[in-house]
Motif scaffolding. Structure first.
Motif, PDB file in Angstrom:
ATOM      1  N   ASN A   8       0.849  -1.194   0.000  1.00 13.40           N
ATOM      2  CA  ASN A   8       0.000   0.000   0.000  1.00 13.40           C
ATOM      3  C   ASN A   8       0.886   1.246   0.000  1.00 13.40           C
ATOM      4  OD1 ASN A   8      -2.547  -1.401   0.222  1.00 13.40           O
ATOM      5  ND2 ASN A   8      -1.950  -1.889   2.322  1.00 13.40           N
ATOM      6  N   GLY A  10       0.953   5.386  -0.384  1.00 17.27           N
ATOM      7  CA  GLY A  10       0.189   6.632  -0.384  1.00 17.27           C
ATOM      8  C   GLY A  10       0.836   7.681  -1.276  1.00 17.27           C
ATOM      9  N   LYS A  39      -2.862   4.736  -3.024  1.00 17.24           N
ATOM     10  CA  LYS A  39      -3.933   5.361  -2.241  1.00 17.24           C
ATOM     11  C   LYS A  39      -3.730   6.870  -2.212  1.00 17.24           C
ATOM     12  CE  LYS A  39      -6.331   5.025   2.214  1.00 17.24           C
ATOM     13  NZ  LYS A  39      -6.351   6.463   2.536  1.00 17.24           N
ATOM     14  N   GLU A  41      -4.099  10.470  -0.908  1.00 22.68           N
ATOM     15  CA  GLU A  41      -4.353  11.119   0.376  1.00 22.68           C
ATOM     16  C   GLU A  41      -4.676  12.587   0.137  1.00 22.68           C
ATOM     17  OE1 GLU A  41      -4.609   9.556   3.126  1.00 22.68           O
ATOM     18  OE2 GLU A  41      -3.559   7.659   2.809  1.00 22.68           O
ATOM     19  N   ASN A  46      -2.228  13.614   6.619  1.00 23.11           N
ATOM     20  CA  ASN A  46      -2.898  12.314   6.513  1.00 23.11           C
ATOM     21  C   ASN A  46      -1.934  11.234   6.036  1.00 23.11           C
ATOM     22  OD1 ASN A  46      -5.273  13.455   7.315  1.00 23.11           O
ATOM     23  ND2 ASN A  46      -6.299  13.330   5.336  1.00 23.11           N
ATOM     24  N   LEU A  47      -1.112  11.592   5.048  1.00 20.31           N
ATOM     25  CA  LEU A  47      -0.147  10.621   4.537  1.00 20.31           C
ATOM     26  C   LEU A  47       0.860  10.242   5.618  1.00 20.31           C
ATOM     27  CD1 LEU A  47       1.494  10.537   1.090  1.00 20.31           C
ATOM     28  CD2 LEU A  47       2.981  10.622   3.078  1.00 20.31           C
ATOM     29  N   ASP A  49       0.427  10.321   8.838  1.00 23.30           N
ATOM     30  CA  ASP A  49      -0.225   9.483   9.844  1.00 23.30           C
ATOM     31  C   ASP A  49      -0.408   8.057   9.338  1.00 23.30           C
ATOM     32  OD1 ASP A  49      -0.312  11.707  11.428  1.00 23.30           O
ATOM     33  OD2 ASP A  49      -2.437  12.119  11.104  1.00 23.30           O
ATOM     34  N   GLY A  50      -0.663   7.912   8.038  1.00 22.03           N
ATOM     35  CA  GLY A  50      -0.805   6.575   7.463  1.00 22.03           C
ATOM     36  C   GLY A  50       0.464   5.761   7.590  1.00 22.03           C
ATOM     37  N   GLU A  55      -0.733   2.021   8.311  1.00 16.35           N
ATOM     38  CA  GLU A  55      -1.784   1.816   7.308  1.00 16.35           C
ATOM     39  C   GLU A  55      -1.201   1.860   5.893  1.00 16.35           C
ATOM     40  OE1 GLU A  55      -4.466   4.925   8.228  1.00 16.35           O
ATOM     41  OE2 GLU A  55      -5.187   4.006  10.092  1.00 16.35           O
ATOM     42  N   LEU A  56      -0.082   2.534   5.738  1.00 18.62           N
ATOM     43  CA  LEU A  56       0.641   2.588   4.477  1.00 18.62           C
ATOM     44  C   LEU A  56       2.000   1.924   4.668  1.00 18.62           C
ATOM     45  CD1 LEU A  56      -0.020   6.326   3.473  1.00 18.62           C
ATOM     46  CD2 LEU A  56      -1.157   4.301   2.520  1.00 18.62           C
ATOM     47  N   ALA A  59       5.329   5.572   0.841  1.00 17.75           N
ATOM     48  CA  ALA A  59       4.617   6.786   0.439  1.00 17.75           C
ATOM     49  C   ALA A  59       5.508   7.707  -0.382  1.00 17.75           C
ATOM     50  CB  ALA A  59       4.096   7.532   1.669  1.00 17.75           C
TER      51      ALA A  59
END
Length: 393
Positions: A8, A10, A39, A41, A46-47, A49-50, A55-56, A59
């Motif tokens: 995943n 971002g 994904k 963002e 937000n990126l 935090d991912g 969650e990511l 990135a």
């Protein structure tokens, strides 16, 4: 072989996410044995935090961001590394149209890089509340470049103006509403301000510092250790995609795909990729650089410059621990491992003196020397990281 897992990644809707889009849409990730989910963002926060929350896996990141997250600057502390660059240059400073017209009436021929001098005069005459300028993050080239531009013109970025954070897709709206007087952001959000008739770009980041590292692929250090082959495959995929983007016709083919991923008119993105940004001298082939000039190599000298800017902004201390962080976070050793058998020329050293080349130059590398681009700062400064590229003792 890479792990049989979905990766995943971002990204923020900016033109310089192009290498990720090309790697996905051209099937490059798949050819390297990767299953990737991109994904989008809405903001750098937000990126960030991912990544911090897991969650990511990886990135599209502002080049200073892996350092900032690792140090816990404006974020919970989480070790993050980068072993490959995504793009050089790509930002611009844009002013609201009324402000641009006032400054140009006062200084019609002054280069945009020096226009902060005129802004200083205007601020001295204007008794209203301080002007507000926006950046995308306080740990970004945009923030450091805008502060550098203001300081060079005699404007104190901490006293004479107000700096606020606005996500890239909200910049044009904030300018149009009158909430801000200008901003520094990546494309296509400068071109869109001009297209909508609310702002005018005045200087690109390639004019403020030629060929600055702008975006990198950041990954959590723990994830990279757990999935080393997947990480190496990501690096190889990105370098392959970047090579396409700097090839004849590659950008035109990629333009509509990038536009679809960031949700912007393909015509605007296409012109941006070709360096045709309103208000700036163009077309400028080096407005975006994806592969040329060792763009994918994670120079530790860049990391040290970002840490220096963080110190100037009061965000961290430039002490031995901070220097060690540059070696922890920027990982040319992993890049070399990934690219050793790929025929890619790789620099011998991890750092370089920056600000001394006004024209293209040749860098010793293996197996062949690398053709590099200019690296001048607009105010003539030179940044020497010292230690001749060696790791801190």
């Amino acid at each position: 072989m890479p792990d049989e897992m979905q990766v995943n990644i971002g990204y923020i809707p900016l033109t310089d996410c192009a290498a990720l889009v090309v790697a996905q849409e051209f099937g490059i990730f798949a050819r390297h044995g990767l299953r990737v989910h991109l994904k989008r963002e809405t903001s750098w926060a937000n990126l960030r935090d991912g990544i911090v929350l897991g969650e990511l896996d990886a990135a599209h990141m502002l080049a200073p961001m892996p350092l900032a997250i690792t140090l816990g600057i404006a974020a919970p502390r989480q070790p993050v590394i980068t072993a490959v660059g995504l793009a050089l240059n790509g930002n611009a400073i844009t002013l609201a149209l009324p402000l641009h017209e006032r400054l140009r009436a006062m200084a019609p021929d002054l280069p945009g890089a020096q226009l902060a001098r005129t802004l200083k005069v205007l601020l001295g005459e204007d008794r209203r509340a301080p002007m507000t300028f926006a950046v995308v993050s306080t740990v970004s080239n945009h923030y450091y470049q805008l502060r550098h531009w203001l300081r060079a013109g005699g404007v104190d970025p901490d006293r004479d103006v107000q700096l606020v954070v606005v996500p890239p897709p909200r910049m044009v709206e904030a300018l149009q509403s009158g909430k801000i007087a200008g901003y520094c952001v990546g494309e296509p959000w400068n071109s869109l301000a001009s297209e909508k008739g609310v702002g005018m770009p005045i200087v690109g980041s390639s004019e403020l510092w030629s060929n600055v590292l702008e975006k990198v692929l950041g990954v959590r250090e723990a994830w990279a250790r757990q999935h080393p082959e997947t990480h190496l495959a990501l690096i190889r995929s990105i370098v392959e995609a970047s090579r396409i983007l700097d090839s004849a016709g590659g950008r035109r083919e990629a333009g509509p795909l990038v536009a679809a991923h960031i949700g912007v008119d393909p015509a605007v993105v296409g012109l941006s990729l070709l360096g045709q940004v309103p208000g700036l001298a163009g077309p400028a082939p080096d407005f975006h650089v994806f592969h040329r000039y060792a763009a994918n190599f994670p120079w530790r000298s860049h990391a040290l410059w970002f840490l220096h800017q963080m110190r100037l902004a009061g965000q961290c201390a430039m002490d031995p621990d901070a220097r060690a962080t540059a070696w922890q976070v920027y990982r040319p050793d992993i890049y070399r491992e990934a690219m050793a058998a790929q025929g890619e020329s790789i620099p011998f050293l991890d750092t370089q003196v920056m600000g001394t080349h006004a024209a293209p130059w040749t860098l010793p590398a293996v197996p062949d020397a690398l053709q590099m681009g200019p690296d001048l700062f607009f105010d003539g400064q030179i940044f020497d990281p010292g230690r001749n590229g060696r790791a801190p003792e």
